[in-house]
Design an enzyme around this catalytic site. Structure first.
Site, short mmCIF file in Angstrom:
data_model
loop_
_atom_site.label_atom_id
_atom_site.label_comp_id
_atom_site.label_asym_id
_atom_site.label_seq_id
_atom_site.Cartn_x
_atom_site.Cartn_y
_atom_site.Cartn_z
N TYR A 158 89.66 72.05 74.09
CA TYR A 158 88.71 71.35 74.96
C TYR A 158 88.46 72.07 76.28
O TYR A 158 87.76 71.55 77.13
CB TYR A 158 89.20 69.91 75.23
N ASP A 213 92.64 63.47 69.87
CA ASP A 213 91.35 62.79 69.91
C ASP A 213 91.07 62.16 68.54
O ASP A 213 90.69 61.00 68.42
CB ASP A 213 90.28 63.84 70.25
N ASP A 249 97.40 67.54 59.28
CA ASP A 249 96.71 66.99 58.09
C ASP A 249 97.64 66.04 57.33
O ASP A 249 97.22 64.95 56.88
CB ASP A 249 96.17 68.10 57.19
N LYS A 262 99.76 72.23 64.16
CA LYS A 262 99.29 72.98 62.99
C LYS A 262 99.87 74.38 63.10
O LYS A 262 99.16 75.40 63.00
CB LYS A 262 97.75 72.98 62.97
N ASP A 277 91.66 57.78 67.22
CA ASP A 277 90.64 56.90 66.63
C ASP A 277 91.09 56.43 65.24
O ASP A 277 90.84 55.28 64.86
CB ASP A 277 89.29 57.62 66.52
#
Ligand code: NAD
Length: 373
Positions: A156, A266, A242, A208, A270
């Protein structure tokens, strides 16, 4: 520890641990139950309706905050031409504490996201999103997960560019992510301190590092190092992002506190909000060295603005986090139990939760629960 001198604020001082460590002033405020100066930004769309509801409910709780009301977003741009006016910034510099309604960001053009500018301006490095089941009978029962997202680094940072080839100006897109040892350490310490303070058992580090070996490897390595300091008090494990996303829908009960990098946080936050019934009940806190800003996770909901049907609970739960943050946990608990009772026992629910209550109805129902004791 950050000192408040930089901003000349004389009322409230909070350190970087914030939720974990309210400083002396917060403790004093708690002891004497003095109202605490805080900035209130009503925001755009449904913002003014839901902030009115939250202020009315907090007034019944004993007026824990003295509000300095400031405009931001479209409302401010209309008034002064600037969606983030100097008066709003000055207010947050003084109070170091804000409750913010949602702000509309124009898509594609127009001004830059005020939310991102606030995050950068006040170095709000930790994004805290707790999610727990409030309504029984949904797809999952007893979800209680706290996600801690690094808020300033990773992909970001916006280091992006295109390389033109054969007349196509956008033939190649390049984006660089930046994670630092210091930033990873700071967010990991925040997550473990939060776990200790709130009686949590485990922190899961999500990364990751099998593919993004440098960018998220440094995050994993640093967070595991931080975990050693908490050995015997807080358990630690790690997940590849994942696999974590899948496990969250298969077996969410295995997660307690999750700490992760900006983009993964992020997305996962959600997903976790979805496990407990959606954005209408998801609060968020942005916490940094210079200030803390509390908000609902949802946006300004222009489709229902002005209709009196918006659900104020996400912003109200954000106000409960704000009470925790300033060391007024008792009032936060009273507020949360009034919300629980209103939803579960009184069955007063807004449309997004399958009910038919208006914003005013649910506000009154919560006020009655608070004043009934
Ligand atoms: P949104 O969250 O505003 O709305 C998505 C859907 O959820 C809509 O159907 C809306 O009616 C519903 N909804 C949202 N909050 C609700 C509530 N409290 N009660 C009942 N229903 C609710 O998302 P969007 O439409 O993508 O974004 C609208 C604007 O908000 C955009 O300009 C966006 O940039 C901005 N936004 C701001 C923030 C913030 O200030 N933190 C966060 C997200 C989006």
């Amino acid at each position: 520890m950050h000192t408040a001198k930089k901003f000349g604020g004389s009322h409230t001082h909070y350190d970087a641990g914030l939720l974990a460590k309210p400083t002396q002033h917060a403790t004093l405020a708690h002891q004497h139950m003095e109202p605490i100066p805080a900035t209130l930004v009503p925001g755009d769309g449904i913002g003014p309706e839901i902030t009115d509801a939250v202020v009315e409910i907090l007034d019944m709780l004993g007026k824990p905050f003295i509000w300095d009301i400031q405009q931001g977003g479209i409302a401010a741009a209309r008034e002064s031409g600037d969606p983030l006016p100097p008066a709003l910034l000055a207010s947050i510099r003084r109070t170091r504490l804000a409750l913010k309604g949602p702000l509309t960001t124009p898509v594609g053009g127009g001004f830059r996201s005020v939310n991102v500018r606030l995050r950068e301006e006040f170095k709000l490095y930790a994004n805290l999103r707790p999610a727990r089941t409030l309504l029984a009978g949904g797809r999952y029962e007893d979800i209680d997960i706290v996600l801690v997202r690094e808020n300033l680094e990773g992909l970001y940072v916006g280091f992006e560019h295109f390389i033109p080839i054969d007349g196509d100006p956008h033939a190649v897109a390049i984006s660089s992510g930046v994670n630092t040892r210091a930033g990873s350490r700071r967010i990991a310490e925040f997550a473990f301190d939060y776990a200790v303070k709130h009686g949590r058992k485990k922190v899961t580090i999500v990364h990751k590092a099998n593919v993004l070996k440098a960018l998220t490897g440094i995050f994993l390595e640093t967070a595991l190092d931080v975990a050693k300091k908490y050995e015997g008090r807080i358990a630690v494990d790690d997940r590849i992002v994942d696999a974590c996303a899948m496990q969250l829908v298969l077996k969410p009960g295995q997660f307690d506190v999750i700490v992760t990098t900006n983009l993964f946080g992020d997305i996962l936050s959600d997903e976790i909000a979805g496990l407990v019934g959606g954005l209408g009940m998801a609060p968020g806190a942005n916490i940094g060295m210079d200030a803390a800003i509390f908000e609902a996770v949802h946006g300004s909901a222009p489709d229902i603005a002005g209709k009196g049907v918006a659900n104020p609970l996400a912003l109200l739960l954000a106000a409960a986090l704000m009470l925790d943050h300033v060391g007024r946990g008792d009032e936060a608990t009273r507020l949360r139990s009034a919300i629980d009772g209103t939803l579960r026992d009184d069955k007063v629910r807004t449309c997004d939760l399958g009910g038919s209550a208006s914003t005013k109805d649910i506000t009154q129902a919560i006020v009655q629960r608070i004043t009934r004791r």
